[in-house]
Scaffold this active site. Sequence first.
Site, mmCIF file in Angstrom:
data_model
loop_
_atom_site.group_PDB
_atom_site.id
_atom_site.type_symbol
_atom_site.label_atom_id
_atom_site.label_comp_id
_atom_site.label_asym_id
_atom_site.label_seq_id
_atom_site.Cartn_x
_atom_site.Cartn_y
_atom_site.Cartn_z
ATOM 1 N N ASN A 9 -7.955 97.749 -164.704
ATOM 2 C CA ASN A 9 -8.327 98.907 -165.517
ATOM 3 C C ASN A 9 -8.238 98.483 -166.986
ATOM 4 O O ASN A 9 -7.145 98.352 -167.518
ATOM 5 C CB ASN A 9 -7.358 100.062 -165.219
ATOM 6 C CG ASN A 9 -7.578 101.256 -166.124
ATOM 7 O OD1 ASN A 9 -8.599 101.356 -166.797
ATOM 8 N ND2 ASN A 9 -6.612 102.167 -166.141
ATOM 9 N N LYS A 11 -9.085 100.087 -169.533
ATOM 10 C CA LYS A 11 -8.841 101.240 -170.429
ATOM 11 C C LYS A 11 -9.788 101.168 -171.635
ATOM 12 O O LYS A 11 -10.917 100.704 -171.511
ATOM 13 C CB LYS A 11 -7.375 101.293 -170.854
ATOM 14 C CG LYS A 11 -6.409 101.214 -169.676
ATOM 15 C CD LYS A 11 -5.009 101.588 -170.036
ATOM 16 C CE LYS A 11 -4.102 101.329 -168.850
ATOM 17 N NZ LYS A 11 -2.773 101.867 -169.028
ATOM 18 N N HIS A 95 -6.402 109.163 -163.109
ATOM 19 C CA HIS A 95 -5.397 108.293 -163.728
ATOM 20 C C HIS A 95 -4.406 109.162 -164.508
ATOM 21 O O HIS A 95 -4.782 110.167 -165.104
ATOM 22 C CB HIS A 95 -6.086 107.281 -164.660
ATOM 23 C CG HIS A 95 -5.178 106.209 -165.133
ATOM 24 N ND1 HIS A 95 -4.290 106.394 -166.175
ATOM 25 C CD2 HIS A 95 -4.981 104.936 -164.696
ATOM 26 C CE1 HIS A 95 -3.599 105.275 -166.356
ATOM 27 N NE2 HIS A 95 -3.996 104.380 -165.461
ATOM 28 N N GLU A 97 -3.128 108.856 -167.311
ATOM 29 C CA GLU A 97 -3.478 109.083 -168.722
ATOM 30 C C GLU A 97 -4.498 110.211 -168.833
ATOM 31 O O GLU A 97 -4.474 110.992 -169.783
ATOM 32 C CB GLU A 97 -4.002 107.772 -169.345
ATOM 33 C CG GLU A 97 -2.861 106.801 -169.602
ATOM 34 C CD GLU A 97 -3.250 105.332 -169.597
ATOM 35 O OE1 GLU A 97 -4.442 105.002 -169.697
ATOM 36 O OE2 GLU A 97 -2.315 104.503 -169.489
ATOM 37 N N GLU A 167 0.996 105.077 -158.781
ATOM 38 C CA GLU A 167 1.348 104.575 -160.107
ATOM 39 C C GLU A 167 2.432 105.468 -160.708
ATOM 40 O O GLU A 167 2.111 106.511 -161.319
ATOM 41 C CB GLU A 167 0.130 104.606 -161.029
ATOM 42 C CG GLU A 167 -1.030 103.777 -160.551
ATOM 43 C CD GLU A 167 -1.896 103.330 -161.726
ATOM 44 O OE1 GLU A 167 -1.991 102.129 -161.950
ATOM 45 O OE2 GLU A 167 -2.440 104.193 -162.425
ATOM 46 N N GLY A 173 2.390 100.746 -168.452
ATOM 47 C CA GLY A 173 2.365 100.261 -169.829
ATOM 48 C C GLY A 173 3.737 100.181 -170.478
ATOM 49 O O GLY A 173 3.851 100.017 -171.687
ATOM 50 N N SER A 213 2.760 98.227 -164.756
ATOM 51 C CA SER A 213 3.293 96.974 -165.325
ATOM 52 C C SER A 213 3.277 95.813 -164.327
ATOM 53 O O SER A 213 4.212 95.013 -164.291
ATOM 54 C CB SER A 213 4.697 97.195 -165.887
ATOM 55 O OG SER A 213 4.658 98.131 -166.954
ATOM 56 N N GLY A 234 -3.313 97.308 -165.427
ATOM 57 C CA GLY A 234 -3.808 97.675 -166.758
ATOM 58 C C GLY A 234 -3.709 96.481 -167.694
ATOM 59 O O GLY A 234 -4.559 95.587 -167.684
ATOM 60 N N GLY A 235 -2.642 96.442 -168.494
ATOM 61 C CA GLY A 235 -2.483 95.433 -169.553
ATOM 62 C C GLY A 235 -2.796 94.006 -169.107
ATOM 63 O O GLY A 235 -3.538 93.283 -169.783
#
Length: 253
Positions: A9, A11, A95, A97, A167, A173, A213, A234-235
């Site tokens: 993802n 983002k 998600h 977010e 998640e 994150g 993470s 993600g990251g």
Amino acid sequence: MRTPIIAGNWKMHQTGQEAVDLASGLRQRLKDVNGVRVVICPPFTSLLSVSRAIEGSDILLGGQNMHWEEKGAYTGEVSPTMLLTAGCKYVIVGHSERRALFSETDDTVNLKTKSSLKFGLSPIICVGERLEQREANETKEVVEHQVKGAFKDLNSEDVGKTVVAYEPVWAIGTGKTATPEQANEVHRFIRGLLSSEFGRECAEEINVLYGGSVKPENSRELLEMPEIDGALVGGASLDAQSFEKIVRSSIGD
Ligand code: PEP
């Protein structure tokens, strides 16, 4: 046996050429990898160019969100057919977010889930508890509510085409990860819920991914757990080398 899925993802990261470069780099790094389904979800503006960059490879494309209507006066929104024609096979739905920052609710997650399936996209449905809910021992209750909400009015044939991503919000994150045992327990719970609602056979088909993470340093131990069928990253998906390592760890490479 479920084939693991590793989904990235991106983002709101990567402008046009950056996205193409990242996708091309991944294509190169992953060309000998088999036995895992790799999905990348760039921002909408890069879907078409990334789709061209991965054409002919095994990497699949996903959207990060969509509206449930096919078309209409919905300024700023993107429809399922727009994702499909840009080359998407998957779409992330609900998600945390989007739930926290853009008023996504269990009802809109349900509308998006039903619409994505109607148009032939596989939804990656995100569920997970916030820190205060975990601390109040409400994890299962929260996850049950979100899962039942997302799957309301679906039949088992459609449910079998979905992917669930557990998640925990406190792990996204933040650098904090659920332990493999903590994650596995919630994954088992989710599969049990799906089994009692839609039957064991259907529940056994569904990939339940872990997200929060995930990085090369922790992916192996998470992905070794019997109920963890992949990861939503993600990251670490923004770095080709890290993402490659996570993908390889899912097949014990
Ligand atoms: C995510 O965006 O779904 C996610 C899990 O992010 P991160 O890996 O950065 O925690």
